[in-house]
Design a protein around this motif. Structure first.
Motif, PDB file in Angstrom:
ATOM      1  N   ILE A 109      59.800 104.985  66.975  1.00  3.93           N
ATOM      2  CA  ILE A 109      60.105 104.231  68.192  1.00  3.93           C
ATOM      3  C   ILE A 109      60.114 105.169  69.392  1.00  3.93           C
ATOM      4  N   ARG A 110      60.730 106.341  69.238  1.00  4.25           N
ATOM      5  CA  ARG A 110      60.772 107.289  70.350  1.00  4.25           C
ATOM      6  C   ARG A 110      59.362 107.771  70.705  1.00  4.25           C
ATOM      7  N   ARG A 115      54.916 107.692  74.543  1.00  5.81           N
ATOM      8  CA  ARG A 115      53.496 107.449  74.803  1.00  5.81           C
ATOM      9  C   ARG A 115      53.304 106.443  75.939  1.00  5.81           C
ATOM     10  N   LEU A 116      54.110 105.392  75.945  1.00  7.18           N
ATOM     11  CA  LEU A 116      54.011 104.389  77.007  1.00  7.18           C
ATOM     12  C   LEU A 116      54.405 104.977  78.356  1.00  7.18           C
ATOM     13  N   TYR A 132      56.097  98.486  79.633  1.00  4.81           N
ATOM     14  CA  TYR A 132      57.047  99.212  78.771  1.00  4.81           C
ATOM     15  C   TYR A 132      57.904  98.284  77.915  1.00  4.81           C
ATOM     16  N   ALA A 133      58.664  97.394  78.538  1.00  5.59           N
ATOM     17  CA  ALA A 133      59.629  96.590  77.784  1.00  5.59           C
ATOM     18  C   ALA A 133      58.966  95.657  76.791  1.00  5.59           C
ATOM     19  N   ALA A 134      57.768  95.155  77.099  1.00  8.04           N
ATOM     20  CA  ALA A 134      57.069  94.281  76.157  1.00  8.04           C
ATOM     21  C   ALA A 134      56.245  95.047  75.122  1.00  8.04           C
ATOM     22  N   THR A 350      66.468  99.264  71.900  1.00 10.26           N
ATOM     23  CA  THR A 350      66.997  99.248  73.262  1.00 10.26           C
ATOM     24  C   THR A 350      67.613 100.590  73.622  1.00 10.26           C
ATOM     25  N   GLU A 351      68.381 101.150  72.708  1.00 13.10           N
ATOM     26  CA  GLU A 351      68.999 102.462  72.945  1.00 13.10           C
ATOM     27  C   GLU A 351      67.934 103.532  73.193  1.00 13.10           C
ATOM     28  N   ILE A 352      66.918 103.567  72.354  1.00 18.93           N
ATOM     29  CA  ILE A 352      65.872 104.582  72.479  1.00 18.93           C
ATOM     30  C   ILE A 352      65.033 104.352  73.723  1.00 18.93           C
ATOM     31  N   ALA A 353      64.717 103.089  74.011  1.00 16.84           N
ATOM     32  CA  ALA A 353      63.912 102.779  75.197  1.00 16.84           C
ATOM     33  C   ALA A 353      64.616 103.215  76.469  1.00 16.84           C
ATOM     34  N   LEU A 354      65.921 102.959  76.565  1.00 16.92           N
ATOM     35  CA  LEU A 354      66.668 103.328  77.769  1.00 16.92           C
ATOM     36  C   LEU A 354      66.810 104.846  77.881  1.00 16.92           C
ATOM     37  N   ALA A 355      67.077 105.507  76.769  1.00 15.30           N
ATOM     38  CA  ALA A 355      67.212 106.971  76.809  1.00 15.30           C
ATOM     39  C   ALA A 355      65.925 107.621  77.298  1.00 15.30           C
ATOM     40  N   ALA A 356      64.797 107.200  76.736  1.00 20.87           N
ATOM     41  CA  ALA A 356      63.513 107.789  77.129  1.00 20.87           C
ATOM     42  C   ALA A 356      63.225 107.526  78.605  1.00 20.87           C
ATOM     43  N   LEU A 357      63.507 106.323  79.066  1.00 21.53           N
ATOM     44  CA  LEU A 357      63.234 105.944  80.456  1.00 21.53           C
ATOM     45  C   LEU A 357      64.098 106.738  81.430  1.00 21.53           C
ATOM     46  N   LEU A 358      65.379 106.843  81.147  1.00 21.19           N
ATOM     47  CA  LEU A 358      66.289 107.529  82.064  1.00 21.19           C
ATOM     48  C   LEU A 358      66.043 109.038  82.070  1.00 21.19           C
TER      49      LEU A 358
END
Length: 389
Positions: A109-110, A115-116, A132-134, A350-358
């Motif tokens: 997932i990370r 990559r995105l 990203y979110a989709a 959700t946790e991984i997506a937010l961490a990578a984004l921030l």
């Protein structure tokens, strides 16, 4: 319930009025048929776990709201079942959909998130839903099930059509449903001929203690449910969380300082603006009394986790996003035997997506353009999320 009443753009104002006036309301469902709406936390939580409230549409009276109409091959899923069938299938699925498998997915997932974000470049503007979110959850759920990459865009379009039908295209939902059914039929046939290391192959092969297996309709319906819910709910959870952070700079700053808060923060995001405002419709197998209101057997009960999660009797100052809050006990992912099977995966994504984004974009901010919510009472999510980074 009429979207014109504010349930799309300002739902929490509507839910507040409903909670304040009465615990249970007689309403008109999305298709014009009657239902009962339950809004207060204590009542919603109790209803979600009440065995007298059946998910089986055979217990519905004529002329009441029955929810999304599916072909028989997609209708034999956990959201339409009571024990013992629900217990049997959930146990079979649980053997393939394990916490260990979710843990193994965290690193992939990370990598997908990175990559995105790489594709966005170091700065610019984007629609974060589309870029990203989709694509993140559709990639994760399709990798999990073993769906070829070339089929994923079609699936995303079918799901979007089913969740928020276009009134100008009345046949679009039927066409999307037929296309999805054909796709899953071909996919299952392929997996039977050539099993792989994926969840769908596991589900085809899984057996209970007596050697029983999933029927063809159960297998097809389960594949549909995992795809649909695994994608749709996570898109909204990620998108709504990012929006909440960008609209609350104090909470964003606090989270940036300590990303270890993310697991608890995800619970608050789910409570504050979760992906599924309404629970699956239920039908009393006998007359039931909810908060002093008697609901006759067979009539439709709609529980509203979105309203319950903003109930001040359970969560003080509920309209405030507070990442330090103990949001445990929220109902965004259900409660009782029908608690969301994919909840651990949705949380991890959700946790991984937010961490990578921030971590990637310290100057992330809302972009220009009006925020438009999807015209759906089933899903709470943005059409687009314009950002600058």
């Amino acid at each position: 319930m009429d979207p014109a009443d504010g349930l799309i753009d300002h739902p929490y104002d509507v839910y507040r009025r409903l909670r304040d006036t009465a615990p249970v309301h007689r309403i008109t469902g999305p298709d014009g048929t009657p239902a009962w709406l339950v809004t207060r936390y204590e009542d919603v939580r109790a209803a979600l776990a009440d065995p007298r409230l059946s998910l089986d549409k055979r217990n519905a009276s004529a002329g009441t709201y029955k929810g999304l109409s599916l072909p028989p091959a997609l209708d034999a899923n956990l959201l339409n079942m009571d024990p013992p069938d629900h217990t049997r299938i959930r146990r079979l699925v649980g053997r393939a959909f394990t916490p260990r498998r979710v843990q193994q997915l965290r690193e992939p997932i990370r990598r997908t998130a990175d990559r995105l974000l790489d594709a966005l470049g170091p700065h610019g503007t984007t629609d974060l839903i589309a870029s990203y979110a989709a694509p993140l959850p559709i990639t994760v759920i399709c990798d999990l099930l073993g769906i070829p990459e070339e089929d994923r865009l079609d699936f995303r379009q079918w799901t979007d059509t089913l969740t928020a039908p276009d009134p100008a295209r009345p046949d679009a939902s039927k066409e999307a449903m037929a296309a999805m059914l054909g796709f899953l039929t071909r996919l299952l046939a392929t997996k039977r001929r050539a099993p792989a290391d994926d969840l769908l192959s596991d589900l085809i092969d899984v057996r209970d203690e007596d050697g029983g297996r999933l029927s063809e309709d159960e297998l097809m319906s389960l594949a549909f449910l995992i795809l649909f819910a695994g994608y749709e709910n996570t898109v909204q959870l990620i998108g709504n969380a990012v929006l909440a952070l960008l609209q609350h700079p104090d909470q964003l700053a606090a989270l940036r300082k300590d990303l270890a808060q993310l697991p608890a923060a995800v619970e608050e995001f789910a409570r504050y603006d979760g992906p599924a405002p309404l629970g699956i419709r239920r039908f009393p197998v006998e007359d039931v009394t909810v908060a002093g209101v008697t609901i006759p057997a067979g009539e439709t009960v709609l529980v509203c986790p979105a309203a319950a999660n903003r109930d001040p009797a359970r969560f003080p100052d509920p309209d405030r996003l507070d990442l330090s809050r103990d949001a445990s006990g929220h109902l965004a992912l259900g409660h009782g035997i029908h608690y969301c099977l994919g909840a651990p995966l949705a949380r991890a994504e959700t946790e991984i997506a937010l961490a990578a984004l921030l971590e990637r974009f310290p100057e992330l901010a809302l972009g220009d353009g009006e925020l438009r919510w999807r015209p759906s009472l089933r899903a709470r999510g943005l059409m687009a999320l314009p950002v600058r980074y």
